[in-house]
Write an enzyme that holds these catalytic residues in place. Sequence first.
Site, PDB file in Angstrom:
ATOM      1  N   HIS A 154     110.693 119.973 -58.993  1.00 30.50           N
ATOM      2  CA  HIS A 154     109.926 120.760 -58.010  1.00 30.50           C
ATOM      3  C   HIS A 154     110.018 122.253 -58.366  1.00 30.50           C
ATOM      4  O   HIS A 154     110.574 123.063 -57.609  1.00 30.50           O
ATOM      5  CB  HIS A 154     110.540 120.478 -56.637  1.00 30.50           C
ATOM      6  CG  HIS A 154     109.736 120.895 -55.452  1.00 30.50           C
ATOM      7  ND1 HIS A 154     109.324 122.194 -55.247  1.00 30.50           N
ATOM      8  CD2 HIS A 154     109.303 120.200 -54.381  1.00 30.50           C
ATOM      9  CE1 HIS A 154     108.668 122.258 -54.099  1.00 30.50           C
ATOM     10  NE2 HIS A 154     108.640 121.057 -53.556  1.00 30.50           N
ATOM     11  N   GLU A 257     104.771 121.321 -60.046  1.00 32.40           N
ATOM     12  CA  GLU A 257     105.832 120.321 -60.126  1.00 32.40           C
ATOM     13  C   GLU A 257     105.393 119.129 -60.974  1.00 32.40           C
ATOM     14  O   GLU A 257     104.339 118.554 -60.725  1.00 32.40           O
ATOM     15  CB  GLU A 257     106.170 119.846 -58.710  1.00 32.40           C
ATOM     16  CG  GLU A 257     106.412 120.988 -57.749  1.00 32.40           C
ATOM     17  CD  GLU A 257     106.242 120.562 -56.287  1.00 32.40           C
ATOM     18  OE1 GLU A 257     106.546 119.398 -55.949  1.00 32.40           O
ATOM     19  OE2 GLU A 257     105.783 121.391 -55.493  1.00 32.40           O
TER      20      GLU A 257
HETATM   21  O1  TA6 Z   1     105.893 119.668 -53.206  1.00 35.25           O
HETATM   22  C1  TA6 Z   1     105.333 120.147 -52.063  1.00 35.25           C
HETATM   23  C2  TA6 Z   1     106.195 119.773 -50.880  1.00 35.25           C
HETATM   24  O2  TA6 Z   1     106.378 118.394 -50.818  1.00 35.25           O
HETATM   25  C3  TA6 Z   1     105.534 120.364 -49.641  1.00 35.25           C
HETATM   26  O3  TA6 Z   1     104.916 119.379 -48.848  1.00 35.25           O
HETATM   27  C4  TA6 Z   1     106.603 121.174 -48.983  1.00 35.25           C
HETATM   28  O4  TA6 Z   1     107.158 120.646 -47.880  1.00 35.25           O
HETATM   29  C5  TA6 Z   1     107.566 121.444 -50.144  1.00 35.25           C
HETATM   30  O5  TA6 Z   1     107.477 120.356 -50.995  1.00 35.25           O
HETATM   31  C6  TA6 Z   1     108.973 121.888 -49.857  1.00 35.25           C
HETATM   32  O6  TA6 Z   1     109.765 120.865 -49.356  1.00 35.25           O
HETATM   33  P1  TA6 Z   1     111.229 121.173 -48.837  1.00 35.25           P
HETATM   34  O7  TA6 Z   1     111.763 119.861 -48.344  1.00 35.25           O
HETATM   35  O8  TA6 Z   1     112.008 121.683 -50.023  1.00 35.25           O
HETATM   36  O9  TA6 Z   1     111.098 122.210 -47.776  1.00 35.25           O
END
Ligand code: TA6
Length: 284
Positions: A154, A257
């Site tokens: 991510h 990501e």
């Molecule tokens: O990759 C995008 C995502 O899944 C979004 O939907 C957003 O919530 C982000 O990741 C961050 O997630 P987190 O659990 O680290 O706040």
Amino acid sequence: MITKTERAPGITVVTLANAAATAAISLYGGHMLSYRPAGKEDVLFMGDKVIFEIGKPIRGGIPVCWPWFGPHESDKTLPAHGFVRTMNWKIVEEEDGDSHSVLTLECSATPESRALWPHEFKVTIAFFVGKTLSIALTTENTGDEPFDITDALHAYFRVGDISKTTVTGFDGSDFVDRTVQPRVKGTQTGDITIAKETDSVYLRQAACTILDGLTGREITLNPQLFPDTVVWNPWSERSKAIADLGDEEYKNMICVEAGSVLENKITVEPGTSVLQCLQILPEV
Ligand code: TA6
């Protein structure tokens, strides 16, 4: 040079420094915090409000989402993006070269992980730090039953101005927009630009380049065996609800990501392993 410091109680950070680059990796989460090619700005974004605390995921850098991406499919009480980002990983290899360093970490099933996900596993992440950054993520099924995973690296990238940032490489790709319910499918025309909350899964493994229109920096991502790419920016309203992100910091970050998400589950048979890689090439 490889050094280790205690960033917060129970959170050790390993710094790799060589002639080509410096990187910082937290054993908590198996999480890369920083990657800075020599004489350049950090490639990765980490905000001023980042929290280093056992039990909480670290925002910024490269969190590892595993064994599920996003909310759990059937049980929304389980942690988002799986649980290895809040586990302590152990070092299995360190290599300290003149212009290239390697750090390999692994984590495996614990009583806590089995309570969340009843499988035996070993996940290994290797960071190859030099003029370019390569990350190899290996999922091994050490149990007797097959299991399915979704996952992602991510990555949060630092940009000078999100409104002047484009991502090339997805012209003609199908995507799923996750900002609305029910999710909407679309097809990308031209480069990706961000002018509102964006959370899109591009259903294609593609090399792509982040072009930072303000600084002129180009960062190319080359994923292997990650069939999807997720592009995320919370924009202004959503940022306000994220405690560990400053209200204005969305302007200086973009998540691109490499993942295997939504329908792209990977089945890992007992005694086998799956290797996925991401190469990041920073150029100015
Ligand atoms: O990759 C995008 C995502 O899944 C979004 O939907 C957003 O919530 C982000 O990741 C961050 O997630 P987190 O659990 O680290 O706040």
